[in-house]
Design an enzyme around this catalytic site. Structure first.
Site, PDB file in Angstrom:
ATOM      1  N   SER A 157       0.858  -1.193   0.000  1.00  0.00           N
ATOM      2  CA  SER A 157       0.000   0.000   0.000  1.00  0.00           C
ATOM      3  C   SER A 157       0.885   1.231   0.000  1.00  0.00           C
ATOM      4  O   SER A 157       2.004   1.197   0.530  1.00  0.00           O
ATOM      5  CB  SER A 157      -0.873   0.018   1.258  1.00  0.00           C
ATOM      6  OG  SER A 157      -1.521   1.274   1.397  1.00  0.00           O
TER       7      SER A 157
ATOM      8  N   TYR B 216      -1.687  -0.953  10.299  1.00  0.00           N
ATOM      9  CA  TYR B 216      -1.867  -1.399   8.910  1.00  0.00           C
ATOM     10  C   TYR B 216      -0.681  -0.970   8.043  1.00  0.00           C
ATOM     11  O   TYR B 216      -0.145  -1.767   7.257  1.00  0.00           O
ATOM     12  CB  TYR B 216      -3.169  -0.800   8.368  1.00  0.00           C
ATOM     13  CG  TYR B 216      -3.395  -0.963   6.891  1.00  0.00           C
ATOM     14  CD1 TYR B 216      -3.947  -2.134   6.372  1.00  0.00           C
ATOM     15  CD2 TYR B 216      -3.064   0.063   5.998  1.00  0.00           C
ATOM     16  CE1 TYR B 216      -4.158  -2.270   5.009  1.00  0.00           C
ATOM     17  CE2 TYR B 216      -3.273  -0.069   4.643  1.00  0.00           C
ATOM     18  CZ  TYR B 216      -3.820  -1.238   4.144  1.00  0.00           C
ATOM     19  OH  TYR B 216      -4.014  -1.373   2.794  1.00  0.00           O
TER      20      TYR B 216
HETATM   21  P1  NAP Z   1     -11.785  -5.507   0.380  1.00  0.00           P
HETATM   22  O1  NAP Z   1     -12.650  -4.908  -0.695  1.00  0.00           O
HETATM   23  O2  NAP Z   1     -12.115  -5.228   1.809  1.00  0.00           O
HETATM   24  O3  NAP Z   1     -11.726  -7.084   0.125  1.00  0.00           O
HETATM   25  C1  NAP Z   1     -10.978  -7.869   1.002  1.00  0.00           C
HETATM   26  C2  NAP Z   1     -10.885  -9.280   0.475  1.00  0.00           C
HETATM   27  O4  NAP Z   1     -10.020 -10.014   1.356  1.00  0.00           O
HETATM   28  C3  NAP Z   1     -12.219 -10.007   0.470  1.00  0.00           C
HETATM   29  O5  NAP Z   1     -12.233 -10.872  -0.635  1.00  0.00           O
HETATM   30  C4  NAP Z   1     -12.181 -10.790   1.779  1.00  0.00           C
HETATM   31  O6  NAP Z   1     -12.960 -11.987   1.751  1.00  0.00           O
HETATM   32  C5  NAP Z   1     -10.713 -11.150   1.851  1.00  0.00           C
HETATM   33  N1  NAP Z   1     -10.240 -11.444   3.208  1.00  0.00           N
HETATM   34  C6  NAP Z   1     -10.288 -10.658   4.313  1.00  0.00           C
HETATM   35  N2  NAP Z   1      -9.738 -11.286   5.363  1.00  0.00           N
HETATM   36  C7  NAP Z   1      -9.332 -12.500   4.907  1.00  0.00           C
HETATM   37  C8  NAP Z   1      -8.701 -13.618   5.515  1.00  0.00           C
HETATM   38  N3  NAP Z   1      -8.362 -13.609   6.815  1.00  0.00           N
HETATM   39  N4  NAP Z   1      -8.440 -14.702   4.741  1.00  0.00           N
HETATM   40  C9  NAP Z   1      -8.785 -14.732   3.426  1.00  0.00           C
HETATM   41  N5  NAP Z   1      -9.379 -13.695   2.797  1.00  0.00           N
HETATM   42  C10 NAP Z   1      -9.656 -12.603   3.534  1.00  0.00           C
HETATM   43  O7  NAP Z   1     -10.251  -5.057   0.203  1.00  0.00           O
HETATM   44  P2  NAP Z   1      -9.491  -4.334  -1.029  1.00  0.00           P
HETATM   45  O8  NAP Z   1      -9.657  -2.867  -0.867  1.00  0.00           O
HETATM   46  O9  NAP Z   1      -9.827  -4.990  -2.297  1.00  0.00           O
HETATM   47  O10 NAP Z   1      -7.990  -4.650  -0.622  1.00  0.00           O
HETATM   48  C11 NAP Z   1      -7.239  -5.725  -1.202  1.00  0.00           C
HETATM   49  C12 NAP Z   1      -5.774  -5.531  -0.830  1.00  0.00           C
HETATM   50  O11 NAP Z   1      -5.319  -4.275  -1.321  1.00  0.00           O
HETATM   51  C13 NAP Z   1      -5.540  -5.519   0.679  1.00  0.00           C
HETATM   52  O12 NAP Z   1      -4.342  -6.197   0.984  1.00  0.00           O
HETATM   53  C14 NAP Z   1      -5.415  -4.046   0.992  1.00  0.00           C
HETATM   54  O13 NAP Z   1      -4.644  -3.806   2.130  1.00  0.00           O
HETATM   55  C15 NAP Z   1      -4.746  -3.535  -0.279  1.00  0.00           C
HETATM   56  N6  NAP Z   1      -4.939  -2.090  -0.492  1.00  0.00           N
HETATM   57  C16 NAP Z   1      -6.185  -1.587  -0.710  1.00  0.00           C
HETATM   58  C17 NAP Z   1      -6.314  -0.198  -0.893  1.00  0.00           C
HETATM   59  C18 NAP Z   1      -7.653   0.455  -1.126  1.00  0.00           C
HETATM   60  O14 NAP Z   1      -7.719   1.706  -1.117  1.00  0.00           O
HETATM   61  N7  NAP Z   1      -8.723  -0.283  -1.349  1.00  0.00           N
HETATM   62  C19 NAP Z   1      -5.183   0.628  -0.854  1.00  0.00           C
HETATM   63  C20 NAP Z   1      -3.944   0.060  -0.617  1.00  0.00           C
HETATM   64  C21 NAP Z   1      -3.825  -1.305  -0.455  1.00  0.00           C
HETATM   65  P3  NAP Z   1     -14.545 -12.006   2.183  1.00  0.00           P
HETATM   66  O15 NAP Z   1     -15.286 -11.429   0.992  1.00  0.00           O
HETATM   67  O16 NAP Z   1     -14.840 -13.441   2.393  1.00  0.00           O
HETATM   68  O17 NAP Z   1     -14.658 -11.157   3.402  1.00  0.00           O
END
Ligand code: NAP
Length: 247
Positions: A142, A156
């Site tokens: 991130s 985080y």
């Molecule tokens: P999200 O929309 O909240 O989706 C999270 C995903 O992770 C869901 O598929 C969830 O499954 C799964 N998950 C959560 N806990 C888990 C566990 N313990 N074991 C297996 N799967 C798990 O998140 P996102 O925004 O797409 O983020 C994806 C990645 O990008 C993360 O690593 C996040 O830190 C990184 N990121 C995101 C952003 C942003 O602005 N969105 C920015 C920087 C980095 P369920 O559907 O079953 O809950």
């Protein structure tokens, strides 16, 4: 070349976009989820509609037995060529002085231990010395790793700093195994992760401060991930790629 990949946290957000974009390329995709089976099934159906092969696999990345079993089930789709270590969580915005141990432990269990376990299993499956094809591992870091997440998520942010360091070290360790390791550092991306941190409008509210003047979409991150999985990036390893609109 067609590929078989595993996306952790493939049911929603960035993982979902990545899985569907890969499916549209004709790749076989293992879609991991933690709780949301309906969302994972919807991703699998979208990939099947696009002509790809996919299956949903439940597993908590912070539980070693789940991770080992997830990789075994994913391999039933075909010999793995790529793994996206994407599953990650935030907790409600807070200063460090107000964070309890349980919260910090969960962040580090899922985002750090979970990612390390998935990266380890990925290497075990991809390494040429273990009969694998080599391949590509993409870790989700991130922009918070370099900004630090003050007043919201320093736990985080630290967990994502670990992804940057893992990328640097592991890429050097497994290059000779034919495995590339890179990280994507997304900025403010419109997904449900912000609601889970108690700030559903965070990406839209802060996205306007990025040089490109807006939040990014999950597809814009997914495109970069698919490129790092593909042979088009065959000489790229150990890189930290910002997808932040310049933030
Ligand atoms: P999200 O929309 O909240 O989706 C999270 C995903 O992770 C869901 O598929 C969830 O499954 C799964 N998950 C959560 N806990 C888990 C566990 N313990 N074991 C297996 N799967 C798990 O998140 P996102 O925004 O797409 O983020 C994806 C990645 O990008 C993360 O690593 C996040 O830190 C990184 N990121 C995101 C952003 C942003 O602005 N969105 C920015 C920087 C980095 P369920 O559907 O079953 O809950």
């Amino acid at each position: 070349m067609t590929k078989t990949i595993l996306v952790t946290g493939g049911s929603r957000g960035i993982g979902r976009s990545t899985a569907i974009l890969a499916g549209r390329m004709g790749w076989s995709v293992a879609v991991n989820y933690a709780r949301n089976k309906a969302a994972a099934d919807e991703v699998v159906a979208a990939i099947a509609d696009a002509g790809g092969k996919a299956r949903a696999i439940r597993g908590d990345v912070s539980v070693e037995a789940d991770v080992v079993s997830m990789f075994e089930q994913a391999s039933e789709l075909g010999t793995l060529d790529g793994v996206v270590v994407n599953a990650g969580i935030v907790a409600p915005a807070s200063k460090l002085m107000d964070m309890d141990t349980a919260r910090m432990r969960r962040i580090f269990d899922v985002n750090v231990l979970g990612a390390y376990l998935c990266a380890r299993e990925a290497v075990r499956h991809l390494a040429r010395s273990r009969g694998g094809n080599g391949g590509s591992i993409v870790l989700l870091s991130s922009a918070a790793a370099r900004i630090g997440g003050p007043n919201e998520y320093v736990d985080y942010a630290g967990s994502k700093g670990a992804m940057d360091t893992l990328t640097i070290g592991l890429s050097k360790e497994v290059g000779p195994e034919g495995i590339r390791v890179n990280a994507i550092r997304p900025g403010l991306i419109e997904t449900e992760i912000h609601a889970s941190g108690g700030q559903p409008d965070r990406a839209q509210r802060l996205g306007v401060t990025a040089p490109l003047g807006r939040a990014g979409t999950a597809d814009e991150v997914g495109e970069a991930i698919v490129w790092l999985l593909s042979d088009a990036s065959s000489y790229v390893t150990g890189s930290l790629l910002d997808v932040t609109g310049g933030r």
